[in-house]
Design a protein around this motif. Sequence first.
Motif, PDB file in Angstrom:
ATOM      1  N   GLY A  70       0.828  -1.193   0.000  1.00 54.06           N
ATOM      2  CA  GLY A  70       0.000   0.000   0.000  1.00 54.06           C
ATOM      3  C   GLY A  70       0.863   1.243   0.000  1.00 54.06           C
ATOM      4  O   GLY A  70       2.090   1.172  -0.135  1.00 54.06           O
ATOM      5  N   SER A  80      -3.732   4.050   1.384  1.00 55.51           N
ATOM      6  CA  SER A  80      -4.304   2.977   0.570  1.00 55.51           C
ATOM      7  C   SER A  80      -3.763   1.647   1.066  1.00 55.51           C
ATOM      8  O   SER A  80      -2.545   1.435   1.100  1.00 55.51           O
ATOM      9  CB  SER A  80      -3.939   3.181  -0.906  1.00 55.51           C
ATOM     10  N   ASN A  81      -4.670   0.755   1.466  1.00 53.69           N
ATOM     11  CA  ASN A  81      -4.299  -0.601   1.867  1.00 53.69           C
ATOM     12  C   ASN A  81      -4.538  -1.515   0.677  1.00 53.69           C
ATOM     13  O   ASN A  81      -5.679  -1.851   0.341  1.00 53.69           O
ATOM     14  CB  ASN A  81      -5.140  -1.041   3.071  1.00 53.69           C
ATOM     15  N   SER A  82      -3.460  -1.913  -0.014  1.00 53.94           N
ATOM     16  CA  SER A  82      -3.559  -2.775  -1.194  1.00 53.94           C
ATOM     17  C   SER A  82      -3.360  -4.237  -0.852  1.00 53.94           C
ATOM     18  O   SER A  82      -3.237  -5.079  -1.746  1.00 53.94           O
ATOM     19  CB  SER A  82      -2.506  -2.341  -2.236  1.00 53.94           C
ATOM     20  N   SER A  83      -3.306  -4.553   0.448  1.00 54.21           N
ATOM     21  CA  SER A  83      -3.031  -5.918   0.872  1.00 54.21           C
ATOM     22  C   SER A  83      -4.329  -6.706   1.040  1.00 54.21           C
ATOM     23  O   SER A  83      -5.428  -6.177   0.841  1.00 54.21           O
ATOM     24  CB  SER A  83      -2.263  -5.910   2.193  1.00 54.21           C
ATOM     25  N   ASP A  84      -4.185  -7.958   1.462  1.00 57.52           N
ATOM     26  CA  ASP A  84      -5.343  -8.819   1.676  1.00 57.52           C
ATOM     27  C   ASP A  84      -5.676  -8.962   3.166  1.00 57.52           C
ATOM     28  O   ASP A  84      -6.421  -9.859   3.555  1.00 57.52           O
ATOM     29  CB  ASP A  84      -5.103 -10.203   1.072  1.00 57.52           C
ATOM     30  N   ASN A 103      -7.845  -3.452   0.561  1.00 59.72           N
ATOM     31  CA  ASN A 103      -8.245  -2.832  -0.709  1.00 59.72           C
ATOM     32  C   ASN A 103      -9.186  -1.643  -0.509  1.00 59.72           C
ATOM     33  O   ASN A 103     -10.185  -1.479  -1.204  1.00 59.72           O
ATOM     34  CB  ASN A 103      -8.901  -3.874  -1.617  1.00 59.72           C
ATOM     35  N   VAL A 117      -9.271   2.793   0.730  1.00 60.72           N
ATOM     36  CA  VAL A 117      -8.520   4.043   0.884  1.00 60.72           C
ATOM     37  C   VAL A 117      -9.238   4.884   1.937  1.00 60.72           C
ATOM     38  O   VAL A 117     -10.450   5.096   1.852  1.00 60.72           O
ATOM     39  CB  VAL A 117      -8.423   4.822  -0.444  1.00 60.72           C
TER      40      VAL A 117
END
Length: 533
Positions: A412, A436-440, A482, A484
């Motif tokens: 992220g 932004s958390n782009s992790s799972d 996923n 923001v």
Amino acid sequence: MTFRKKAYSGRLIFDHLPKTAGQAINAWLISELGTGCVTPNLIGEHSDLIRNYGGAYSVISAHVHFQYGETLDPRYQYITLFRDPIDRIVSWLYFVVNNHTDAQLPFLRKACLEFINNGDISLNPRISNGYVEHFSRIGGISDESDEKKIEHAFSVIKQYDVVGLYDNIPGFLSDTATLIGVSAPEKLKGVNITKQRPQMNELSSDMRERIVALNRLDIRLFEMVVAWKNSPDVEEPPQNESLIKYQLTKHERKHYRNTSTVDLRISSATVREGGEFTPGQLMTFDIDISLNREMTNFEIGIHIFDSVGNKAFETTSTALGHSYPLMGAGYYRISHYVIADLPIGKYTAGLSFSERLPQGLKDVFWQDVLYGFDVVHPKDNMFSGHSYLPAALSVAKTKNALVPTIVSNHAGFLRAINPPEQLTAGESTCIKVEVSNSSDCIWQGDTYLPISFSYHWLKSNGEIFLSNGLRSAIPDGGFKPNTVRTGELRVEAPNETGSFILVLTLVQESVAWFEENGFSAAQHTIEIKEPNA
């Protein structure tokens, strides 16, 4: 002479004037009275120091700043020490130059060097008539004439309970020791001594004239203080009988023990029966934990403290005859059973978890204060003192599904929204950011391993200036996978001027900084300006 009427004695403020051996005197006071009685050397407003430290300490030692019109507090006795103004300024100038580097004090060190070598005037307000300015503020008004300021400052000084001279520090220490009921030291150990400086007879005539021109009021006030102190008929402050009756005694400050690791996590900690007990009543302390690895010779402890921090009771699973040679990873409920056979009062309880290894005891988790409870005794059965507490312990493995709080995927980024281009040295500001958390996985943390906003300051060449910035709370609920979200991050600017790089990021306490594991932190170059520049 009229002395201030005091409300009571036994509390003291050491008004530490800069470069008058104050750090050494503070160290002596602590050695005699303890860290629980004497503050470390502080800097602050007079009223703030009393409000923030007066309840916890009998002696406040500080560079004290008075507001105009503020008076000496009748609940305190005051002591201070004077030094020849020219000698004090020279010591301060060379202390900045020779006891520091450009990296530590870039602007101030440069200004001192320029004053010493070229007579630069930018430093003048900092080295001009500090004594008169300091004491004339006490009960005074800002628009007094110079003559009135000197007269007023001298009248205030004579209200202090002990006034010493730097050239006679033993006399000052003797008077202070008598005031607080301790022995004066045979020799005062030096602290923060200026490494190298010219002696008074080695000063150039030009430098001496410049310092004298800036301190004419201080020099006159100092001469008045010296004459007063050396007068054979100087009246000493009246003996304080209540201070002798209640002499200060040495007291070391208690520091609660708090340790947490990633090996053990707390889910909940409760007192099953509530928060109020009578003697003989059963108290059950429940705590749900998860072990993240296998533990060898696991030991569980409980400790109870009274309202003033004294230990009332402590025991461990080993002392109770319980042995846990091997505890597998998983979820457990720990329950301590204790009989509330305690004096009436307020108490706190804490727990500890350790491994008994060949090399010694290794703390896995230790919190001195986890629970609070009251013991209320029937009126016909009151007693004082601590008693033996019968206790028992049970451990049962559970299958509670706990939300994982240790972040394993840091993918992220963080973006600053309208970051400042410049700040004033020491200024505190809030910066709006977008994460932004782009992790799972969720980024949420818990009470013992929280996730926070934080920052680093780097020098313009990339070298670390401050690695561990202030913490700011993340939004409630954290950052889900996923998504923001925005938040606010409080930042405190460096106390030095120049060009710096601000790195805005996230940190999980006792685990990792996010940018160390793939997270993209925000970086911005910010110019740090001198105040009022």
